[in-house]
Motif scaffolding. Structure first.
Motif, PDB file in Angstrom:
ATOM      1  N   LEU A  45       5.091 -17.846  19.427  1.00  0.00           N
ATOM      2  CA  LEU A  45       5.758 -17.539  18.165  1.00  0.00           C
ATOM      3  C   LEU A  45       4.748 -17.323  17.041  1.00  0.00           C
ATOM      4  O   LEU A  45       4.917 -16.423  16.207  1.00  0.00           O
ATOM      5  N   ASN A  46       3.708 -18.131  17.002  1.00  0.00           N
ATOM      6  CA  ASN A  46       2.698 -17.955  15.955  1.00  0.00           C
ATOM      7  C   ASN A  46       1.922 -16.661  16.151  1.00  0.00           C
ATOM      8  O   ASN A  46       1.616 -15.968  15.174  1.00  0.00           O
ATOM      9  N   ASP A  47       1.605 -16.299  17.399  1.00  0.00           N
ATOM     10  CA  ASP A  47       0.932 -15.032  17.647  1.00  0.00           C
ATOM     11  C   ASP A  47       1.834 -13.858  17.267  1.00  0.00           C
ATOM     12  O   ASP A  47       1.380 -12.872  16.676  1.00  0.00           O
ATOM     13  N   PHE A  48       3.122 -13.951  17.575  1.00  0.00           N
ATOM     14  CA  PHE A  48       4.073 -12.889  17.257  1.00  0.00           C
ATOM     15  C   PHE A  48       4.215 -12.711  15.744  1.00  0.00           C
ATOM     16  O   PHE A  48       4.206 -11.584  15.222  1.00  0.00           O
ATOM     17  N   THR A  49       4.346 -13.815  15.021  1.00  0.00           N
ATOM     18  CA  THR A  49       4.501 -13.722  13.565  1.00  0.00           C
ATOM     19  C   THR A  49       3.212 -13.276  12.880  1.00  0.00           C
ATOM     20  O   THR A  49       3.258 -12.595  11.850  1.00  0.00           O
ATOM     21  N   LEU A  50       2.050 -13.644  13.432  1.00  0.00           N
ATOM     22  CA  LEU A  50       0.795 -13.120  12.897  1.00  0.00           C
ATOM     23  C   LEU A  50       0.727 -11.604  13.052  1.00  0.00           C
ATOM     24  O   LEU A  50       0.282 -10.890  12.139  1.00  0.00           O
ATOM     25  N   ASP A  51       1.182 -11.100  14.195  1.00  0.00           N
ATOM     26  CA  ASP A  51       1.205  -9.657  14.424  1.00  0.00           C
ATOM     27  C   ASP A  51       2.122  -8.959  13.428  1.00  0.00           C
ATOM     28  O   ASP A  51       1.794  -7.899  12.884  1.00  0.00           O
ATOM     29  N   ILE A  52       3.290  -9.564  13.154  1.00  0.00           N
ATOM     30  CA  ILE A  52       4.217  -8.982  12.180  1.00  0.00           C
ATOM     31  C   ILE A  52       3.594  -8.970  10.788  1.00  0.00           C
ATOM     32  O   ILE A  52       3.676  -7.971  10.047  1.00  0.00           O
ATOM     33  N   LEU A  53       2.969 -10.071  10.396  1.00  0.00           N
ATOM     34  CA  LEU A  53       2.374 -10.169   9.064  1.00  0.00           C
ATOM     35  C   LEU A  53       1.268  -9.135   8.869  1.00  0.00           C
ATOM     36  O   LEU A  53       1.210  -8.450   7.832  1.00  0.00           O
ATOM     37  N   ILE A  54       0.393  -8.987   9.857  1.00  0.00           N
ATOM     38  CA  ILE A  54      -0.699  -8.018   9.740  1.00  0.00           C
ATOM     39  C   ILE A  54      -0.154  -6.595   9.781  1.00  0.00           C
ATOM     40  O   ILE A  54      -0.677  -5.695   9.088  1.00  0.00           O
ATOM     41  N   SER A  55       0.908  -6.348  10.552  1.00  0.00           N
ATOM     42  CA  SER A  55       1.526  -5.025  10.573  1.00  0.00           C
ATOM     43  C   SER A  55       2.109  -4.679   9.206  1.00  0.00           C
ATOM     44  O   SER A  55       2.017  -3.521   8.762  1.00  0.00           O
ATOM     45  N   CYS A  56       2.714  -5.650   8.533  1.00  0.00           N
ATOM     46  CA  CYS A  56       3.217  -5.408   7.167  1.00  0.00           C
ATOM     47  C   CYS A  56       2.079  -5.034   6.227  1.00  0.00           C
ATOM     48  O   CYS A  56       2.233  -4.154   5.369  1.00  0.00           O
ATOM     49  N   SER A  57       0.940  -5.690   6.392  1.00  0.00           N
ATOM     50  CA  SER A  57      -0.215  -5.368   5.565  1.00  0.00           C
ATOM     51  C   SER A  57      -0.729  -3.954   5.859  1.00  0.00           C
ATOM     52  O   SER A  57      -1.095  -3.212   4.937  1.00  0.00           O
ATOM     53  N   ARG A  58      -0.757  -3.566   7.119  1.00  0.00           N
ATOM     54  CA  ARG A  58      -1.255  -2.230   7.490  1.00  0.00           C
ATOM     55  C   ARG A  58      -0.342  -1.128   6.978  1.00  0.00           C
ATOM     56  O   ARG A  58      -0.797  -0.014   6.705  1.00  0.00           O
ATOM     57  N   LYS A  59       0.939  -1.388   6.873  1.00  0.00           N
ATOM     58  CA  LYS A  59       1.873  -0.357   6.426  1.00  0.00           C
ATOM     59  C   LYS A  59       1.962  -0.244   4.911  1.00  0.00           C
ATOM     60  O   LYS A  59       2.479   0.745   4.393  1.00  0.00           O
ATOM     61  N   THR A  60       1.485  -1.249   4.199  1.00  0.00           N
ATOM     62  CA  THR A  60       1.594  -1.248   2.734  1.00  0.00           C
ATOM     63  C   THR A  60       0.246  -1.236   2.024  1.00  0.00           C
ATOM     64  O   THR A  60       0.188  -0.944   0.830  1.00  0.00           O
ATOM     65  N   GLY A  61      -0.830  -1.611   2.735  1.00  0.00           N
ATOM     66  CA  GLY A  61      -2.135  -1.683   2.093  1.00  0.00           C
ATOM     67  C   GLY A  61      -2.352  -2.956   1.306  1.00  0.00           C
ATOM     68  O   GLY A  61      -3.332  -3.057   0.554  1.00  0.00           O
ATOM     69  N   LEU A  62      -1.476  -3.937   1.451  1.00  0.00           N
ATOM     70  CA  LEU A  62      -1.598  -5.208   0.730  1.00  0.00           C
ATOM     71  C   LEU A  62      -2.475  -6.166   1.526  1.00  0.00           C
ATOM     72  O   LEU A  62      -2.417  -6.201   2.753  1.00  0.00           O
ATOM     73  N   ALA A  63      -3.284  -6.960   0.807  1.00  0.00           N
ATOM     74  CA  ALA A  63      -4.326  -7.751   1.469  1.00  0.00           C
ATOM     75  C   ALA A  63      -4.082  -9.244   1.445  1.00  0.00           C
ATOM     76  O   ALA A  63      -4.882  -9.990   1.993  1.00  0.00           O
ATOM     77  N   THR A  64      -3.000  -9.725   0.832  1.00  0.00           N
ATOM     78  CA  THR A  64      -2.747 -11.163   0.774  1.00  0.00           C
ATOM     79  C   THR A  64      -1.297 -11.455   1.144  1.00  0.00           C
ATOM     80  O   THR A  64      -0.415 -10.583   1.054  1.00  0.00           O
ATOM     81  N   LEU A  65      -1.052 -12.692   1.543  1.00  0.00           N
ATOM     82  CA  LEU A  65       0.295 -13.119   1.896  1.00  0.00           C
ATOM     83  C   LEU A  65       1.230 -13.030   0.699  1.00  0.00           C
ATOM     84  O   LEU A  65       2.404 -12.642   0.837  1.00  0.00           O
ATOM     85  N   GLU A  66       0.735 -13.366  -0.488  1.00  0.00           N
ATOM     86  CA  GLU A  66       1.561 -13.327  -1.688  1.00  0.00           C
ATOM     87  C   GLU A  66       2.014 -11.910  -2.017  1.00  0.00           C
ATOM     88  O   GLU A  66       3.168 -11.685  -2.416  1.00  0.00           O
ATOM     89  N   GLU A  67       1.134 -10.923  -1.847  1.00  0.00           N
ATOM     90  CA  GLU A  67       1.490  -9.538  -2.133  1.00  0.00           C
ATOM     91  C   GLU A  67       2.515  -9.008  -1.129  1.00  0.00           C
ATOM     92  O   GLU A  67       3.430  -8.265  -1.506  1.00  0.00           O
ATOM     93  N   VAL A  68       2.376  -9.381   0.132  1.00  0.00           N
ATOM     94  CA  VAL A  68       3.354  -8.965   1.141  1.00  0.00           C
ATOM     95  C   VAL A  68       4.721  -9.575   0.842  1.00  0.00           C
ATOM     96  O   VAL A  68       5.755  -8.907   0.958  1.00  0.00           O
TER      97      VAL A  68
END
Length: 416
Positions: free
Chosen positions: A95-118
Motif C-alpha cells: 500500500l505504501n509503494d502504491f500510494t508513493l507511485d500515485i503521489l509521484i505521478s501527480c507531481s509528474r502531471k502537474t510539475g509540483l515539487a512538494t506534498l503541500e502543492e499537490v
C-alpha cells in the motif's frame, strides 16, 4: 573543455529558457532523460539542480522508514498472530509503494515539487494548510520522541560513569536533553533532503547493526529454554513512577516459541490496537517528492525502481526484526523488544549505543522537511494577510457559483 594532462572532460553547464522565461542550468554531456507525453517535471529532468543518484535516493527513503518503531513490530506480530501479522506487513509495504507511485505521478502531471502543492492542486487551500500542519506536527513530535529516547538510552550508562548524573532525577534528564539539542544543531544546516545522504547511510548501517544483534541473540537460544526479562513499574502514586530506571526487572523461563506460537489473533481488538502501527511503519511520503526532485534523470522507470527498492529492502529488514524478535520472546514480549533482554548484558549495551546513534542521526534528517514545511506555513500566512482567511481557503463563492450553474442549465432547457 578538457584539461591538459588530465584526460578528463569537464561538464559544461549551459542555460536555456523554460516555458515561463526563467533561466535554467542544464548539464551538457549527460544522457538525455526520456519523458512520456504529458509529463511536467520540475526541476527539468536534465537540470544541474538534480544532483542525487538513484542509490543516494534509496538511502534517503530507507532512512526515513527505518527507525526505533521497528522494535515494536514483534509485539504487533504477537498481538495479530504470526500469519495475520506477516500478511499485514506485506500489505503495508504494498500500500505504501502504491500510494508513493500515485503521489509521484501527480507531481509528474502537474510539475509540483512538494506534498503541500499537490494537496493544494487536488483539494484546495484547506488541504494545503492541513498537509503543512500535519508534516510540521509529525516531524516535530518525531524529533522530540527521538531526543527523549536518546536520553533514556544513554542516561543509565552515563550515570555509572558520572555519579552526580543520577538516572532517576529530573534535573539529570533535563541536562541530557539540552545536551542532545546542542549536539545535534550543527548537523541540521542542510537545505534539501538530498544533502543528508551521509546521515541516511549511517542511519541504515546502525539499524543493520541492531538487526544483526537481534538475529544472533535469537539463533543461540532458538532450540532451548531461555531467560526473558520483563518489568513492572512501582504502584501508582509512588515517587519516581514514570522513569524506566525505577521499574523492577525480573526474568522468566520461556520454552522454544513453536510450543506457544499464535498463528491467529486471540481477539479482534488486538488487531485494531496494533494495525495502525504496522500500516504506518513504511511511511515516507513527506520526503518522497523532495527526494524525487533531486534525482538525476528522473524517468518513470528510475523513479519506480527508487521507491520499490527502498520499500523492498525495508520490508526484508522488518520481516527479520519482527520474526526473530517474536521467536526469542514468544508470549512474554514487551512493546519495546529491548526490554526483553538482560539489562546488564553486553548485547543490550551495544544495542543501546547503536539505537542511540540511530536516533541521533535521524534528527537532522527530520529537521529538514520540518523546516521546509514551516517555510510553506509562513508563505501561507502572508497570503492570508493579503486576502483574508476565508477568501484564501475558499476562493470560489459557492452559492454564487451554484446559482450561475443553475441559470446556465435553465437556458439550455429553454433552447431545447
Amino acid at each position: 573543455n578538457s584539461g591538459k594532462g588530465h584526460g578528463k572532460k569537464e561538464k559544461k553547464v549551459t542555460l536555456r529558457d523554460d516555458d515561463e522565461g526563467e533561466r535554467i542550468q542544464m548539464v551538457a554531456g549527460e544522457k538525455r532523460t526520456r519523458m512520456h507525453a504529458g509529463d511536467i517535471v520540475w526541476p527539468p529532468p536534465d537540470s544541474a539542480q538534480r544532483q542525487s543518484s538513484q542509490g543516494a535516493a534509496v538511502w534517503n527513503l530507507m532512512s526515513y522508514i527505518l527507525g526505533v518503531g521497528a522494535l515494536s513490530l514483534p509485539y504487533s506480530l504477537h498481538r495479530c498472530g504470526v500469519l495475520l501479522g506477516l500478511l499485514s506487513i506485506f500489505a503495508a509495504a504494498y500500500l505504501n509503494d502504491f500510494t508513493l507511485d500515485i503521489l509521484i505521478s501527480c507531481s509528474r502531471k502537474t510539475g509540483l515539487a512538494t506534498l503541500e502543492e499537490v494537496a493544494d492542486r487536488a483539494f484546495g487551500k484547506l488541504a494545503r494548510l492541513f498537509a503543512i500542519c500535519t508534516v510540521v506536527a509529525l516531524m516535530f513530535l518525531i524529533v522530540v520522541g527521538y531526543a527523549i529516547t536518546i536520553v533514556d538510552l544513554t542516561l543509565p550508562a552515563l550515570s555509572a560513569i558520572l555519579p552526580f548524573m543520577r538516572a532517576d532525577t529530573l534535573i539529570s534528564a533535563i541536562i541530557m536533553k539540552v545536551a542532545v539539542v546542542i549536539g545535534v544543531v550543527p548537523f541540521c544546516y542542510h537545505t534539501t533532503v538530498s544533502d543528508t545522504v551521509e546521515f541516511s547511510m549511517a542511519l541504515v548501517i546502525t539499524f543493520c547493526m541492531l538487526l544483526v544483534a537481534v538475529v544472533f541473540e535469537t539463533i543461540f537460544r532458538f532450540f532451548t529454554w531461555h531467560d526473558v526479562w520483563l518489568f513492572t513499574y512501582p504502584p501508582a502514586g509512588e515517587e519516581g513512577r514514570g522513569f524506566l530506571n525505577d521499574a523492577e526487572f525480573f526474568k522468566i523461563k520461556v520454552p522454544p516459541v513453536w510450543h506457544t506460537a499464535k498463528l491467529f489473533p486471540s481477539r479482534f481488538d488486538d488487531v485494531v490496537y496494533v494495525l495502525p502501527s504496522i500500516l504506518l511503519s513504511f511511511l515516507c511520503h513527506y520526503v518522497a517528492l523532495p527526494t524525487y526532485a533531486g534525482l538525476r534523470r528522473p524517468s518513470r522507470k528510475r523513479v519506480k525502481m527508487m521507491t520499490r527498492i527502498s520499500i523492498t529492502l525495508c520490508l526484508i529488514m522488518f520481516l527479520i526484526m519482527s520474526t526473530f524478535g517474536y521467536l526469542y520472546t514468544g508470549d512474554a514480549i514487551c512493546a519495546n523488544l529491548l526490554l526483553n533482554y538482560n539489562p546488564d548484558s553486553i548485547f543490550v549495551s551495544l544495542t543501546r549505543i547503536a539505537l542511540a546513534l540511530n536516533c541521533f542521526l535521524s534528527i537532522p534528517t527530520f529537521v529538514t522537511p520540518c523546516r521546509a514545511s514551516l517555510y510553506q506555513l509562513v508563505l501561507f500566512y502572508e497570503v492570508v494577510q493579503k486576502q483574508g482567511l476565508m477568501k484564501t481557503l475558499f476562493p470560489v463563492d459557492v452559492p454564487k457559483a451554484l446559482k450561475k450553474r443553475m441559470r446556465a442549465l435553465k437556458r439550455k432547457k429553454k433552447k431545447k
